[in-house]
Design a protein around this motif. Sequence first.
Motif, PDB file in Angstrom:
ATOM      1  N   HIS A  24      23.837  54.190  53.153  1.00 36.50           N
ATOM      2  CA  HIS A  24      25.574  53.564  52.980  1.00 36.50           C
ATOM      3  C   HIS A  24      26.048  54.990  52.789  1.00 36.50           C
ATOM      4  N   GLY A  25      27.165  55.374  53.494  1.00 32.64           N
ATOM      5  CA  GLY A  25      28.015  56.408  53.111  1.00 32.64           C
ATOM      6  C   GLY A  25      27.272  57.841  53.820  1.00 32.64           C
ATOM      7  N   MET A  26      26.145  57.738  54.612  1.00 33.58           N
ATOM      8  CA  MET A  26      25.439  58.982  54.948  1.00 33.58           C
ATOM      9  C   MET A  26      25.195  59.041  56.550  1.00 33.58           C
ATOM     10  N   ASN A  27      26.319  59.086  57.290  1.00 34.15           N
ATOM     11  CA  ASN A  27      26.288  58.831  58.578  1.00 34.15           C
ATOM     12  C   ASN A  27      25.408  59.586  59.545  1.00 34.15           C
ATOM     13  N   GLY A  28      25.207  60.691  58.686  1.00 41.10           N
ATOM     14  CA  GLY A  28      24.025  61.606  59.574  1.00 41.10           C
ATOM     15  C   GLY A  28      22.734  61.294  59.443  1.00 41.10           C
ATOM     16  N   LEU A  29      22.519  60.230  58.601  1.00 40.85           N
ATOM     17  CA  LEU A  29      21.196  60.125  58.383  1.00 40.85           C
ATOM     18  C   LEU A  29      20.856  58.510  59.077  1.00 40.85           C
ATOM     19  N   VAL A  30      20.036  58.749  60.034  1.00 41.80           N
ATOM     20  CA  VAL A  30      19.682  57.338  60.791  1.00 41.80           C
ATOM     21  C   VAL A  30      18.515  56.970  60.450  1.00 41.80           C
ATOM     22  N   PRO A  31      18.339  55.447  60.561  1.00 47.02           N
ATOM     23  CA  PRO A  31      17.021  54.902  60.110  1.00 47.02           C
ATOM     24  C   PRO A  31      16.034  55.327  61.061  1.00 47.02           C
ATOM     25  N   GLY A  32      14.682  55.427  60.349  1.00 48.93           N
ATOM     26  CA  GLY A  32      13.757  56.281  61.012  1.00 48.93           C
ATOM     27  C   GLY A  32      13.340  57.459  60.771  1.00 48.93           C
ATOM     28  N   THR A  33      14.589  58.246  60.323  1.00 52.73           N
ATOM     29  CA  THR A  33      14.227  59.636  59.642  1.00 52.73           C
ATOM     30  C   THR A  33      13.141  59.684  58.989  1.00 52.73           C
ATOM     31  N   GLN A  34      12.283  61.051  58.895  1.00 57.89           N
ATOM     32  CA  GLN A  34      11.324  61.009  58.109  1.00 57.89           C
ATOM     33  C   GLN A  34      11.515  62.008  57.093  1.00 57.89           C
ATOM     34  N   ALA A  35      10.800  61.754  55.794  1.00 57.12           N
ATOM     35  CA  ALA A  35      10.942  62.517  54.663  1.00 57.12           C
ATOM     36  C   ALA A  35       9.777  62.910  54.257  1.00 57.12           C
ATOM     37  N   ASP A  36       9.464  64.213  54.245  1.00 56.30           N
ATOM     38  CA  ASP A  36       7.907  64.736  53.867  1.00 56.30           C
ATOM     39  C   ASP A  36       7.598  64.508  52.561  1.00 56.30           C
ATOM     40  N   LEU A  37       6.497  64.408  52.278  1.00 56.13           N
ATOM     41  CA  LEU A  37       6.035  64.137  51.015  1.00 56.13           C
ATOM     42  C   LEU A  37       4.920  65.416  50.565  1.00 56.13           C
ATOM     43  N   VAL A  38       5.071  66.119  49.365  1.00 57.40           N
ATOM     44  CA  VAL A  38       4.393  67.104  49.037  1.00 57.40           C
ATOM     45  C   VAL A  38       3.667  66.679  47.669  1.00 57.40           C
ATOM     46  N   THR A  39       2.663  67.851  47.014  1.00 53.00           N
ATOM     47  CA  THR A  39       1.914  67.422  46.100  1.00 53.00           C
ATOM     48  C   THR A  39       2.778  68.028  45.007  1.00 53.00           C
ATOM     49  N   GLY A  40       2.965  67.293  43.816  1.00 54.47           N
ATOM     50  CA  GLY A  40       3.727  67.734  42.637  1.00 54.47           C
ATOM     51  C   GLY A  40       2.960  68.375  41.755  1.00 54.47           C
ATOM     52  N   GLU A  41       3.436  68.921  40.645  1.00 51.45           N
ATOM     53  CA  GLU A  41       2.964  69.508  39.631  1.00 51.45           C
ATOM     54  C   GLU A  41       1.777  68.715  39.071  1.00 51.45           C
ATOM     55  N   ASP A  42       1.675  67.555  38.905  1.00 54.84           N
ATOM     56  CA  ASP A  42       0.916  66.546  38.463  1.00 54.84           C
ATOM     57  C   ASP A  42      -0.135  66.040  39.264  1.00 54.84           C
ATOM     58  N   GLY A  43      -0.203  66.518  40.734  1.00 51.78           N
ATOM     59  CA  GLY A  43      -0.916  66.449  41.659  1.00 51.78           C
ATOM     60  C   GLY A  43      -0.769  64.880  42.374  1.00 51.78           C
ATOM     61  N   ASN A  44       0.528  64.382  42.142  1.00 50.94           N
ATOM     62  CA  ASN A  44       0.777  63.158  42.850  1.00 50.94           C
ATOM     63  C   ASN A  44       1.894  63.592  43.947  1.00 50.94           C
ATOM     64  N   PRO A  45       1.824  62.577  44.991  1.00 56.77           N
ATOM     65  CA  PRO A  45       3.012  62.720  46.118  1.00 56.77           C
ATOM     66  C   PRO A  45       4.587  62.611  45.471  1.00 56.77           C
ATOM     67  N   THR A  46       5.114  63.565  46.085  1.00 56.10           N
ATOM     68  CA  THR A  46       6.427  63.681  45.465  1.00 56.10           C
ATOM     69  C   THR A  46       7.434  64.120  46.827  1.00 56.10           C
ATOM     70  N   LEU A  47       8.617  63.480  46.658  1.00 58.62           N
ATOM     71  CA  LEU A  47       9.402  63.446  47.712  1.00 58.62           C
ATOM     72  C   LEU A  47      10.105  65.133  47.703  1.00 58.62           C
ATOM     73  N   ASP A  48       9.819  65.488  48.813  1.00 59.94           N
ATOM     74  CA  ASP A  48      10.397  67.088  49.294  1.00 59.94           C
ATOM     75  C   ASP A  48      11.731  67.471  48.916  1.00 59.94           C
ATOM     76  N   ASN A  49      11.845  68.591  48.264  1.00 54.25           N
ATOM     77  CA  ASN A  49      13.236  69.113  47.949  1.00 54.25           C
ATOM     78  C   ASN A  49      14.150  69.181  48.948  1.00 54.25           C
ATOM     79  N   ASP A  50      13.626  69.575  50.206  1.00 49.68           N
ATOM     80  CA  ASP A  50      14.397  69.961  51.226  1.00 49.68           C
ATOM     81  C   ASP A  50      15.231  68.700  51.605  1.00 49.68           C
ATOM     82  N   PHE A  51      14.699  67.442  51.554  1.00 53.67           N
ATOM     83  CA  PHE A  51      15.424  66.032  52.043  1.00 53.67           C
ATOM     84  C   PHE A  51      16.594  66.033  51.013  1.00 53.67           C
ATOM     85  N   LEU A  52      16.422  66.404  49.716  1.00 52.63           N
ATOM     86  CA  LEU A  52      17.625  66.181  48.868  1.00 52.63           C
ATOM     87  C   LEU A  52      18.575  67.035  49.206  1.00 52.63           C
ATOM     88  N   ARG A  53      18.306  68.392  49.366  1.00 49.88           N
ATOM     89  CA  ARG A  53      19.078  69.448  49.663  1.00 49.88           C
ATOM     90  C   ARG A  53      19.994  69.218  50.746  1.00 49.88           C
TER      91      ARG A  53
END
Length: 517
Positions: A227-256
């Motif tokens: 909602h309100g993000m016209n450049g973001l289409v359904p199906g767009t992938q967002a990478d997961l990285v390993t966080g400091e605690d060793g668990n999956p974490t949403l990559d900061n690049d998607f947030l930026r």
Amino acid sequence: MQETAAQNLEVTEAGDEIESLSILVVDDEPTICETLQLYFEHLGVEGADSANDGRTALEKLEQHHYDYVFLDIMLPGMTGMDVLKTLQGWQKLVNVIIMTGYPSMEIAIDAMHHGASDFLVKPFGFQDIKLTLNRIQRLHSLMKRNWELHQELEKKKEVEELNRQLEKRIKHQALLYSIIDSLSKINRSEDLYQFLAQKAAESCNASKSCFLFYDDASPLFLVLAQHGMNGLVPGTQADLVTGEDGNPTLDNDFLRRHFGTSNGKGIALDRVTHHPGLIAVPFRIRSEPFGLLLVGDKAGSAPFDPEDRFVLGFLAEKTAMNVENIALYDNLKQSFIATLMSLVSAIEAKDAYTQQHSTRVTDYAVRIAGRMGCSAEEIEMLKSSGPLHDIGKIGIKDNVLNKPGRLTDEEFDMIRAHPLIGVNIVSPLGLEEQELCIIRNHHERWDGRGYPDRLSGEEIPLQARILAVADSFDAMSSDRAYRSALPLDVCLRELRDNSGSQFDPRVVEAALPLLGD
């Protein structure tokens, strides 16, 4: 019981001691009354009573004072709403909590107008009851304090602040009711995710939101709605990285890229996370990660507060329940459709001339609909109802279905009954009304001389008109008990000659190039 987002946030405020409370439970299910009484006694309430109908409840309320009444809407004879209205007329000071398994905004608003303090939606857990008592105690405390301050004019500012809080609380409750009401009307996953994204942004007065589905097989996130993000289409992938605690974490690049913010640590999947100008709420189903709701750009660059966190947690919890319910329903529906398709195959297997007829007709219809520019939803309806369009023939005698000669008027009437029989068979599936109409009206004619409803022209649903052309073409181009398959040019000429009488001219125009290949 697992703690919910609401439980994590709710704080019991000082009020009347729970031991001194007097509570009446009104429900026509004795088990519910007994269970709630036992629970209140477990909490330390000394005065817990019950009634199984409205009149008995009013008699007890006339004789005794109760601080709280847990009142079921659906009571025999005198309904819960009748009891509530009677109490309002008596002007008794009592907190009424409505219990219902069929929540709606209309019921909620009507009940609140007649003095209801809160709602419990069945089925509910013991913690929900405790939270309700806490909320009403808080509200009661505010109202009591408000009354006291009105007696002291010199404390006008405090009265105004309490009124503001009370108004905010009422709006807050209305928002929660509207979420429950809206979710109860959604039965498709696509609509559910879009509602989630839009409601999340609106509830927090934010301009951006999106819902990411967690694909643990990859692993990565997939955007399902925004909602309100016209450049973001359904199906767009967002990478997961390993966080400091060793668990999956949403990559900061998607947030930026999409929210213009980052704290350098990413977003974990097991807790609510705050970034500057962003809040992330995880979704879990049966304790497993399912998705992530991101909301950003709150109006005025204001930070997200505990109220936002509570609303989003509530929204996430209720939506996750709906996701699971829809998935269970879809599995049941697919199982039922598979069973019906087995029946269709059994019908067609009895006649070598019509084997795979339903599959071919559906394929023709889908191709024609695509050429006519039908929406994806309309094509999906053809895919689900097309294979079942002749299911009603299971109710027709074999000697009539496979008769090689001319049918009598009585036999033809039997054949004409199969669309109605089919609709009766598939109705328990919970198909959309348009899907049922495709099955019911695929033998209607453009000139109004078809059956069973003698609809004409645009009165006939478009998908039914498409299926009629596909069905007739396959019947003509296939061997039948009473004749051999007609040559392709003859079949196409028949469609062309009956355009405007039996068939919709637009459908025939779209079908001829496809069927002639």
